[in-house]
Design a protein around this motif. Structure first.
Motif, PDB file in Angstrom:
ATOM      1  N   VAL A 171       0.860  -1.186   0.000  1.00  0.00           N
ATOM      2  CA  VAL A 171       0.000   0.000   0.000  1.00  0.00           C
ATOM      3  C   VAL A 171       0.899   1.240   0.000  1.00  0.00           C
ATOM      4  O   VAL A 171       1.961   1.251   0.630  1.00  0.00           O
ATOM      5  CB  VAL A 171      -0.908  -0.029   1.255  1.00  0.00           C
ATOM      6  CG1 VAL A 171      -1.688   1.264   1.395  1.00  0.00           C
ATOM      7  CG2 VAL A 171      -1.843  -1.213   1.182  1.00  0.00           C
ATOM      8  N   SER A 172       0.461   2.278  -0.683  1.00  0.00           N
ATOM      9  CA  SER A 172       1.252   3.518  -0.752  1.00  0.00           C
ATOM     10  C   SER A 172       1.362   4.171   0.620  1.00  0.00           C
ATOM     11  O   SER A 172       0.507   3.989   1.489  1.00  0.00           O
ATOM     12  CB  SER A 172       0.608   4.495  -1.736  1.00  0.00           C
ATOM     13  OG  SER A 172      -0.586   5.007  -1.179  1.00  0.00           O
ATOM     14  N   GLN A 173       2.397   4.977   0.804  1.00  0.00           N
ATOM     15  CA  GLN A 173       2.596   5.694   2.065  1.00  0.00           C
ATOM     16  C   GLN A 173       1.432   6.642   2.348  1.00  0.00           C
ATOM     17  O   GLN A 173       1.014   6.790   3.495  1.00  0.00           O
ATOM     18  CB  GLN A 173       3.923   6.467   2.042  1.00  0.00           C
ATOM     19  CG  GLN A 173       5.142   5.578   2.191  1.00  0.00           C
ATOM     20  CD  GLN A 173       5.124   4.812   3.511  1.00  0.00           C
ATOM     21  OE1 GLN A 173       4.820   5.344   4.573  1.00  0.00           O
ATOM     22  NE2 GLN A 173       5.454   3.532   3.449  1.00  0.00           N
ATOM     23  N   ARG A 174       0.909   7.241   1.321  1.00  0.00           N
ATOM     24  CA  ARG A 174      -0.228   8.152   1.486  1.00  0.00           C
ATOM     25  C   ARG A 174      -1.441   7.408   2.049  1.00  0.00           C
ATOM     26  O   ARG A 174      -2.102   7.881   2.974  1.00  0.00           O
ATOM     27  CB  ARG A 174      -0.561   8.794   0.151  1.00  0.00           C
ATOM     28  CG  ARG A 174      -1.682   9.769   0.227  1.00  0.00           C
ATOM     29  CD  ARG A 174      -1.954  10.349  -1.139  1.00  0.00           C
ATOM     30  NE  ARG A 174      -2.362  11.731  -0.958  1.00  0.00           N
ATOM     31  CZ  ARG A 174      -2.468  12.592  -1.910  1.00  0.00           C
ATOM     32  NH1 ARG A 174      -2.157  12.263  -3.137  1.00  0.00           N
ATOM     33  NH2 ARG A 174      -2.875  13.810  -1.665  1.00  0.00           N
ATOM     34  N   GLU A 175      -1.744   6.254   1.470  1.00  0.00           N
ATOM     35  CA  GLU A 175      -2.878   5.445   1.951  1.00  0.00           C
ATOM     36  C   GLU A 175      -2.613   4.926   3.363  1.00  0.00           C
ATOM     37  O   GLU A 175      -3.520   4.898   4.192  1.00  0.00           O
ATOM     38  CB  GLU A 175      -3.144   4.280   0.982  1.00  0.00           C
ATOM     39  CG  GLU A 175      -4.255   3.344   1.411  1.00  0.00           C
ATOM     40  CD  GLU A 175      -5.654   3.963   1.393  1.00  0.00           C
ATOM     41  OE1 GLU A 175      -6.603   3.252   1.773  1.00  0.00           O
ATOM     42  OE2 GLU A 175      -5.823   5.142   1.034  1.00  0.00           O
ATOM     43  N   LEU A 176      -1.383   4.530   3.658  1.00  0.00           N
ATOM     44  CA  LEU A 176      -1.043   4.081   5.008  1.00  0.00           C
ATOM     45  C   LEU A 176      -1.287   5.179   6.033  1.00  0.00           C
ATOM     46  O   LEU A 176      -1.842   4.930   7.108  1.00  0.00           O
ATOM     47  CB  LEU A 176       0.416   3.628   5.079  1.00  0.00           C
ATOM     48  CG  LEU A 176       0.724   2.239   4.564  1.00  0.00           C
ATOM     49  CD1 LEU A 176       2.213   1.970   4.662  1.00  0.00           C
ATOM     50  CD2 LEU A 176      -0.061   1.192   5.326  1.00  0.00           C
ATOM     51  N   GLN A 177      -0.877   6.412   5.701  1.00  0.00           N
ATOM     52  CA  GLN A 177      -1.096   7.543   6.609  1.00  0.00           C
ATOM     53  C   GLN A 177      -2.589   7.742   6.863  1.00  0.00           C
ATOM     54  O   GLN A 177      -3.019   7.967   7.999  1.00  0.00           O
ATOM     55  CB  GLN A 177      -0.476   8.829   6.055  1.00  0.00           C
ATOM     56  CG  GLN A 177       1.029   8.839   6.071  1.00  0.00           C
ATOM     57  CD  GLN A 177       1.589   8.834   7.490  1.00  0.00           C
ATOM     58  OE1 GLN A 177       0.893   8.805   8.489  1.00  0.00           O
ATOM     59  NE2 GLN A 177       2.911   8.819   7.580  1.00  0.00           N
ATOM     60  N   ARG A 178      -3.385   7.662   5.799  1.00  0.00           N
ATOM     61  CA  ARG A 178      -4.833   7.826   5.931  1.00  0.00           C
ATOM     62  C   ARG A 178      -5.417   6.747   6.842  1.00  0.00           C
ATOM     63  O   ARG A 178      -6.209   7.037   7.742  1.00  0.00           O
ATOM     64  CB  ARG A 178      -5.494   7.772   4.555  1.00  0.00           C
ATOM     65  CG  ARG A 178      -6.992   8.067   4.585  1.00  0.00           C
ATOM     66  CD  ARG A 178      -7.641   7.860   3.223  1.00  0.00           C
ATOM     67  NE  ARG A 178      -7.763   6.460   2.868  1.00  0.00           N
ATOM     68  CZ  ARG A 178      -8.685   5.617   3.366  1.00  0.00           C
ATOM     69  NH1 ARG A 178      -9.545   6.030   4.262  1.00  0.00           N
ATOM     70  NH2 ARG A 178      -8.731   4.361   2.957  1.00  0.00           N
ATOM     71  N   LEU A 179      -5.013   5.506   6.638  1.00  0.00           N
ATOM     72  CA  LEU A 179      -5.521   4.391   7.446  1.00  0.00           C
ATOM     73  C   LEU A 179      -5.080   4.507   8.906  1.00  0.00           C
ATOM     74  O   LEU A 179      -5.859   4.236   9.819  1.00  0.00           O
ATOM     75  CB  LEU A 179      -5.079   3.055   6.851  1.00  0.00           C
ATOM     76  CG  LEU A 179      -5.701   2.695   5.499  1.00  0.00           C
ATOM     77  CD1 LEU A 179      -5.006   1.475   4.903  1.00  0.00           C
ATOM     78  CD2 LEU A 179      -7.194   2.453   5.638  1.00  0.00           C
TER      79      LEU A 179
END
Length: 186
Positions: A171-179
């Protein structure tokens, strides 16, 4: 002489079957049917209500287990710690889920065939094999996202044989931050 050999072979076969039964050898074959939802059940004062949940998508914590080798899973299969399996409190058995480690972004597909975890904040218990594949075995537990998925028949077949499904891109870092911002507190 020939009858004596037949009797000896039959006796050995009966003894082998008896020992297998004593060792808990009456396991359900590893299969995707029938799918079992099961009735509501209560563990330590908490009632769990299994349901179909086709859109299941949850954030929480995963732990892993592996010392129960040879025990019967909730759907009747033999627990094999090295396989890519998991326990969940309410999903149908078996169900396939994608588990994402929120600290690394690593994703795997897992076959749910058991009940658990029964600890607050934990959404899934992974087998040792699944924890190793996800990269969280050394930690013991990790923040995760668990989503129900419908993998390809090839991936299902591999998981039914104890092998990992095809690799998934992280998963992208951006999506990880959101999650991570949506992760419930422990």
């Amino acid at each position: 002489m020939r009858d004596y050999k037949i009797i000896r072979l039959a006796g050995a076969a009966i003894a082998t079957l008896a020992l297998a039964a004593c060792a808990g050898g009456n396991y359900r074959p590893v299969a995707d049917t029938p799918i079992r939802i099961g009735p509501a059940y209560t563990i330590r004062g908490t009632t769990y209500v299994p349901a179909a949940a086709p859109a299941y998508d949850a954030l929480g914590y995963a732990s892993w287990y592996g010392s129960e080798s040879g025990n019967r899973t909730a759907n009747g299969e033999q627990f094999r710690p090295g396989w890519i399996t998991a326990a969940h409190t309410t999903l149908p058995l078996p169900t396939y889920v994608e588990v994402t480690a929120l600290d690394t972004g690593r994703r795997i597909i897992v076959r749910v065939n058991d009940r658990g975890p029964f600890a607050l904040g934990r959404v899934i218990d992974l087998s040792r094999g699944a924890a190793e594949q996800l990269g969280m075995k050394a930690q013991g537990h990790a923040p995760v996202r668990v989503r129900r998925v419908e993998p390809t028949e090839r991936d299902r077949e591999r998981l039914r044989k104890g092998k990992p499904a095809a690799s998934l891109a992280p998963v992208s870092q951006r999506e990880l931050q959101r999650l991570r911002t949506q992760l419930p507190p422990r």
